[in-house]
Enzyme design. Structure first.
Site, PDB file in Angstrom:
ATOM      1  N   ARG A 125     -11.133   3.677  33.636  1.00 56.36           N
ATOM      2  CA  ARG A 125     -12.268   4.456  34.155  1.00 56.36           C
ATOM      3  C   ARG A 125     -12.688   5.479  33.104  1.00 56.36           C
ATOM      4  NH1 ARG A 125     -11.570   3.746  39.768  1.00 56.36           N
ATOM      5  NH2 ARG A 125     -13.729   4.059  40.261  1.00 56.36           N
ATOM      6  N   GLN A 130     -18.016   2.994  31.746  1.00 59.63           N
ATOM      7  CA  GLN A 130     -18.665   3.355  33.019  1.00 59.63           C
ATOM      8  C   GLN A 130     -19.690   2.318  33.490  1.00 59.63           C
ATOM      9  OE1 GLN A 130     -20.090   7.330  32.666  1.00 59.63           O
ATOM     10  NE2 GLN A 130     -18.833   8.002  34.375  1.00 59.63           N
ATOM     11  N   ASP A 133     -18.215  -0.483  35.546  1.00 60.56           N
ATOM     12  CA  ASP A 133     -17.274  -0.057  36.576  1.00 60.56           C
ATOM     13  C   ASP A 133     -17.674  -0.598  37.956  1.00 60.56           C
ATOM     14  OD1 ASP A 133     -15.539   1.227  38.251  1.00 60.56           O
ATOM     15  OD2 ASP A 133     -15.979   3.250  37.540  1.00 60.56           O
ATOM     16  N   SER A 136     -16.609   1.504  41.131  1.00 62.52           N
ATOM     17  CA  SER A 136     -17.473   2.617  41.559  1.00 62.52           C
ATOM     18  C   SER A 136     -18.702   2.093  42.294  1.00 62.52           C
ATOM     19  CB  SER A 136     -17.905   3.469  40.360  1.00 62.52           C
ATOM     20  OG  SER A 136     -16.800   4.187  39.884  1.00 62.52           O
ATOM     21  N   TYR A 231      -5.935   9.218  38.591  1.00 64.39           N
ATOM     22  CA  TYR A 231      -5.633   8.640  39.892  1.00 64.39           C
ATOM     23  C   TYR A 231      -4.533   9.436  40.583  1.00 64.39           C
ATOM     24  CZ  TYR A 231      -8.323   4.430  38.926  1.00 64.39           C
ATOM     25  OH  TYR A 231      -9.338   3.545  38.677  1.00 64.39           O
TER      26      TYR A 231
HETATM   27  P1  NAD Z   1      -9.067   5.335  44.756  1.00 66.34           P
HETATM   28  O1  NAD Z   1      -9.919   4.335  45.464  1.00 66.34           O
HETATM   29  O2  NAD Z   1      -7.912   4.850  43.958  1.00 66.34           O
HETATM   30  O3  NAD Z   1      -8.507   6.363  45.862  1.00 66.34           O
HETATM   31  C1  NAD Z   1      -9.408   7.096  46.684  1.00 66.34           C
HETATM   32  C2  NAD Z   1      -8.989   8.527  46.765  1.00 66.34           C
HETATM   33  O4  NAD Z   1      -7.798   8.627  47.547  1.00 66.34           O
HETATM   34  C3  NAD Z   1      -8.658   9.204  45.431  1.00 66.34           C
HETATM   35  O5  NAD Z   1      -9.501  10.320  45.259  1.00 66.34           O
HETATM   36  C4  NAD Z   1      -7.180   9.586  45.560  1.00 66.34           C
HETATM   37  O6  NAD Z   1      -6.889  10.803  44.913  1.00 66.34           O
HETATM   38  C5  NAD Z   1      -7.053   9.727  47.069  1.00 66.34           C
HETATM   39  N1  NAD Z   1      -5.688   9.676  47.586  1.00 66.34           N
HETATM   40  C6  NAD Z   1      -4.639   8.921  47.182  1.00 66.34           C
HETATM   41  N2  NAD Z   1      -3.550   9.187  47.930  1.00 66.34           N
HETATM   42  C7  NAD Z   1      -3.922  10.125  48.854  1.00 66.34           C
HETATM   43  C8  NAD Z   1      -3.264  10.795  49.919  1.00 66.34           C
HETATM   44  N3  NAD Z   1      -1.985  10.577  50.186  1.00 66.34           N
HETATM   45  N4  NAD Z   1      -3.980  11.673  50.639  1.00 66.34           N
HETATM   46  C9  NAD Z   1      -5.279  11.915  50.391  1.00 66.34           C
HETATM   47  N5  NAD Z   1      -5.949  11.327  49.390  1.00 66.34           N
HETATM   48  C10 NAD Z   1      -5.295  10.434  48.638  1.00 66.34           C
HETATM   49  O7  NAD Z   1      -9.937   6.332  43.881  1.00 66.34           O
HETATM   50  P2  NAD Z   1     -11.301   6.097  43.105  1.00 66.34           P
HETATM   51  O8  NAD Z   1     -12.433   6.403  43.979  1.00 66.34           O
HETATM   52  O9  NAD Z   1     -11.245   4.766  42.466  1.00 66.34           O
HETATM   53  O10 NAD Z   1     -11.211   7.247  42.010  1.00 66.34           O
HETATM   54  C11 NAD Z   1      -9.995   7.473  41.295  1.00 66.34           C
HETATM   55  C12 NAD Z   1     -10.203   8.416  40.139  1.00 66.34           C
HETATM   56  O11 NAD Z   1     -11.001   7.818  39.138  1.00 66.34           O
HETATM   57  C13 NAD Z   1     -10.876   9.713  40.530  1.00 66.34           C
HETATM   58  O12 NAD Z   1     -10.276  10.753  39.819  1.00 66.34           O
HETATM   59  C14 NAD Z   1     -12.284   9.513  40.051  1.00 66.34           C
HETATM   60  O13 NAD Z   1     -12.963  10.721  39.789  1.00 66.34           O
HETATM   61  C15 NAD Z   1     -12.040   8.718  38.793  1.00 66.34           C
HETATM   62  N6  NAD Z   1     -13.209   7.945  38.362  1.00 66.34           N
HETATM   63  C16 NAD Z   1     -13.633   8.068  37.063  1.00 66.34           C
HETATM   64  C17 NAD Z   1     -14.742   7.356  36.635  1.00 66.34           C
HETATM   65  C18 NAD Z   1     -15.232   7.468  35.211  1.00 66.34           C
HETATM   66  O14 NAD Z   1     -16.035   6.700  34.800  1.00 66.34           O
HETATM   67  N7  NAD Z   1     -14.745   8.386  34.446  1.00 66.34           N
HETATM   68  C19 NAD Z   1     -15.411   6.533  37.506  1.00 66.34           C
HETATM   69  C20 NAD Z   1     -14.948   6.428  38.822  1.00 66.34           C
HETATM   70  C21 NAD Z   1     -13.835   7.130  39.233  1.00 66.34           C
END
Ligand code: NAD
Length: 336
Positions: A125, A130, A133, A136, A231
């Site tokens: 990520r 991006q 992705d 997302s 993550y």
């Molecule tokens: P995901 O689908 O893996 O998980 C969803 C959310 O659940 C996450 O925010 C995680 O912290 C949360 N979570 C996990 N265990 C938990 C618990 N026990 N209680 C409450 N919440 C809990 O996550 P995602 O949407 O794929 O995003 C993961 C990370 O990747 C985030 O930090 C996001 O900002 C980042 N991201 C970065 C980019 C990029 O291009 N840079 C793009 C998308 C996402």
């Protein structure tokens, strides 16, 4: 791994039982004009979305059948698994959204035939990646759709209503997991006028939650893992117990809970206990987007809608499937 060669022929296949499609005619044109590729399209690729073969042909694609796509392509692309061990070119590789961390067994056929697989859901990520992705893209749509589904089922309304006949309070929505899906759910619920609270183990999510006008619920003692690339990671038993208690307290006053919490490659954390569901008002709704990974709610059943003591629990991790046309507009760019 196959040797690195410049792929010249790229073929797109339908995925049976999945209404989604991975390429639009306009991206076919870009593949041909900008990348000088030959594009093969399986006949009927986007029939589910009323996009005719002739629209792909008009942009320069060759329309053919599945076996020709498999036999002639250097890159074989589909939304999900389609390979059953058929004959393909020596260095052909596959691109799709295979969720290999969760469906490891499905990869054995590729291993057996020594095929290279690029699963877009495993791309880092990073800013550089991006535009590819798919996670997302799908998560944004799923977060939006989760709120719309909940609003349809909920026996109340989202915004505050002030009328001559009295005032109706806004719905209270609790979002568990403030990643891509959770943040989109917060934004959608706020736009509909609900009062929104959100919880995530990552303290960094707090700022994003607050910037969308929701209240961030915090539990102290989070274990961070610098190596996890942003993550969430597994938390201590003590943290989990504190977290369950706090979530239980907040669920008591919530009309709708949308849970999206996941840890990549692991079973989803259980955040909503039976006692919490029992304490919710009849007519309340839980949408569990982590149902496929075991569910955030103890009672959720994947791909099922159940009613438990008046509370509707929707277990669905693939809500972007319900907006296949919007999904296509986003993932077509990701696949390009
Ligand atoms: P995901 O689908 O893996 O998980 C969803 C959310 O659940 C996450 O925010 C995680 O912290 C949360 N979570 C996990 N265990 C938990 C618990 N026990 N209680 C409450 N919440 C809990 O996550 P995602 O949407 O794929 O995003 C993961 C990370 O990747 C985030 O930090 C996001 O900002 C980042 N991201 C970065 C980019 C990029 O291009 N840079 C793009 C998308 C996402």
């Amino acid at each position: 791994m196959s040797e690195l060669t410049t792929p010249r022929i790229v073929g797109f296949l339908k995925t049976p039982h999945d209404p989604r499609v991975c390429i639009l005619p306009k991206e076919v044109k870009r593949l041909i004009d900008q990348l000088k590729m030959t594009v093969l399209i399986e006949s009927g690729l986007a029939n589910t979305l009323q996009i005719e073969d002739s629209e792909y042909a008009a942009e320069g694609a060759q329309i053919t059948d599945k076996s020709s796509v498999l036999q002639q392509s250097d890159l074989i692309i589909s939304i999900d698994h389609i390979y059953e061990g058929e004959e393909v070119k020596k260095n052909a590789s596959f691109i799709g959204i295979y969720n290999p961390l969760f469906y490891r067994d499905q990869l054995s056929i590729y291993l057996e035939h020594q095929r290279t697989v690029h699963s877009l859901d495993l791309l880092p990520r990073t800013t550089l990646a991006q535009s590819m992705d798919v996670l997302s893209s799908m998560a944004s749509l799923a977060g939006y759709r989760a709120v719309i589904k909940a609003a349809n089922v909920f026996n109340g309304i989202f915004p505050m209503f002030t009328t001559a006949a009295g005032t109706l309070s806004p719905a209270k929505v609790l979002i568990l997991g403030a990643g891509v899906a959770g943040l989109q759910a917060i934004a959608t619920a706020r736009r509909l006028g609900a009062k929104v609270e959100a919880f995530d183990v990552r303290p960094a999510a707090g700022e994003e939650v607050r910037s969308l006008g929701a209240t961030f619920i915090e539990v102290e003692g989070y274990t961070d893992a610098a190596s996890a690339g942003g993550y969430a990671v597994e938390q201590t038993e003590e943290y989990k117990a504190r977290q369950k208690e706090l979530i239980h307290k907040h669920i008591l006053s919530s009309d709708i809970v949308i849970s999206t919490a996941n840890i990549p490659g692991r079973k989803a954390p259980v955040l909503i206990e039976v006692r919490s569901v029992e304490a919710m008002k009849p007519g309340s709704v839980i949408v569990d987007l982590a149902a496929e990974q075991g569910g955030n709610c103890e009672l959720s059943k994947n791909n099922e809608v159940i009613n438990y003591k008046g509370v509707t629990i929707i277990g669905n991790s693939n809500l972007s499937l319900e907006d296949p046309a919007a999904d296509l507009r986003l993932v077509s760019n990701n696949f390009f």
